[in-house]
Design an enzyme around this catalytic site. Structure first.
Site: not given
Length: 314
Positions: A42, A156
């Site tokens: 991320s 993610d």
């Protein structure tokens, strides 16, 4: 430092808290422990790529210039299903601002971690288009549209590996320093996760002035609702609920991952007071990252000495 020892850093997820990674990396460089291997998840993938390309200073200069309205300007609302924002604009602008565009620019092994939306598999991205890899790793489910790479829709990496120690080891790191942005004790305040440490009055004043759209988007608050806070019961927005639910799942999953593959050292920046989209608070996050390394400097030195002694037969 022994040339044989390869230090790796695993940079975890955390949205706006992730600017703390800049401070962590700067402090490690000051300790003569600059990582030679980087794995990021991320926001950790974004900062990690900038570091691996030698662009950390440029990234710091860019993020320190943010106001909350600048952050809003980086958003590209989506009219399609799958997310509230498209998610491409910020990486286009960010890549241009710091001069980051290609894997060929990286000077050390780097890997971004993402999640296959349909199979749930952990996906390690170290080839292909750098911007797309980072974009995939940063695709917070429900907030940002999934990124299609090949025949996969990726979201993610925090869904499966919030602090990618295993990816860092796969790149050849002997000593892994993990950075966990959610590792400090926290509590709920006004629908977002906050640190137990009180916020200074001067900081409260600045935060109140520098709010607006982003405050409303993430917490469901606006200026009027703050005035009514004493008289009404507030509830978190749908985005805040979604993010907090994911954070809970991440925390539980992360604990089991770290037990199975623990790093040699853990760095825990105190950034719990920074909300999901408060990217304008970069100076606080960077300082927190530097302070976190200072707190474990002796442990880092001891781990390095242990590895070097082990390699030399002592």
């Amino acid at each position: 430092m022994s040339e044989q020892l390869k230090i790796g850093v695993a940079l975890g997820s955390g949205a706006a808290k992730g600017w703390a990674h800049i401070g962590v990396l700067k402090a490690l460089i000051e300790l003569d422990m600059a990582p030679q291997v980087v794995a990021g998840c991320s926001i950790g993938a974004f900062v990690g790529a900038a570091y691996a390309a030698g662009k950390l200073d440029a990234l710091e200069d860019w993020v320190l210039s943010f106001s909350s309205w600048d952050v809003m300007g980086l958003m590209d609302p989506s009219w399609r299903r799958g997310g509230l924002i498209e998610g491409d604009k910020v990486f286009d602008i960010g890549g241009s601002a710091i001069g980051l565009s290609s894997l060929d620019e990286l000077t050390m092994p780097f890997m971004a971690v993402a999640t296959d939306l349909y199979t749930g598999q952990e996906v390690w991205l170290d080839q292909g288009d750098l911007k797309e890899n980072i974009r995939a790793s940063c695709s917070i489910p429900g907030l940002m549209l999934p990124k299609k790479i090949g025949d996969r829709y990726l979201v993610d990496g925090a869904v499966v590996n919030p602090v990618p120690v295993s990816a860092c080891r796969a790149l050849g790191a002997d000593m892994v320093i993990a950075v966990d942005l959610h590792g400090e004790s926290r509590q709920h305040r006004d629908g977002v996760v906050k640190m137990d440490t009180p916020v200074p009055e001067a900081q409260k004043t600045r935060q109140a002035a520098d709010s607006g759209f982003m405050d409303f988007l993430i917490t469901g608050r606006d200026v009027l609702s703050r005035l009514k806070r004493t008289f009404t019961s507030e509830h978190p927005s749908s985005v805040a609920v979604m993010h907090q639910a994911m954070a809970i799942l991440e925390q539980r999953h992360k604990r089991s991952r770290l037990v199975g593959d623990p790093p040699e050292a853990m760095v825990l920046p105190r950034v719990g007071a920074i909300a999901t989209m408060e990217f304008q608070r970069a100076s606080e996050a960077i300082a927190a990252g530097e302070a976190a390394v200072a707190r474990v400097a002796d442990q880092l030195e001891a781990e390095r000495e242990r590895y070097e002694n082990g390699r030399n037969g002592h």
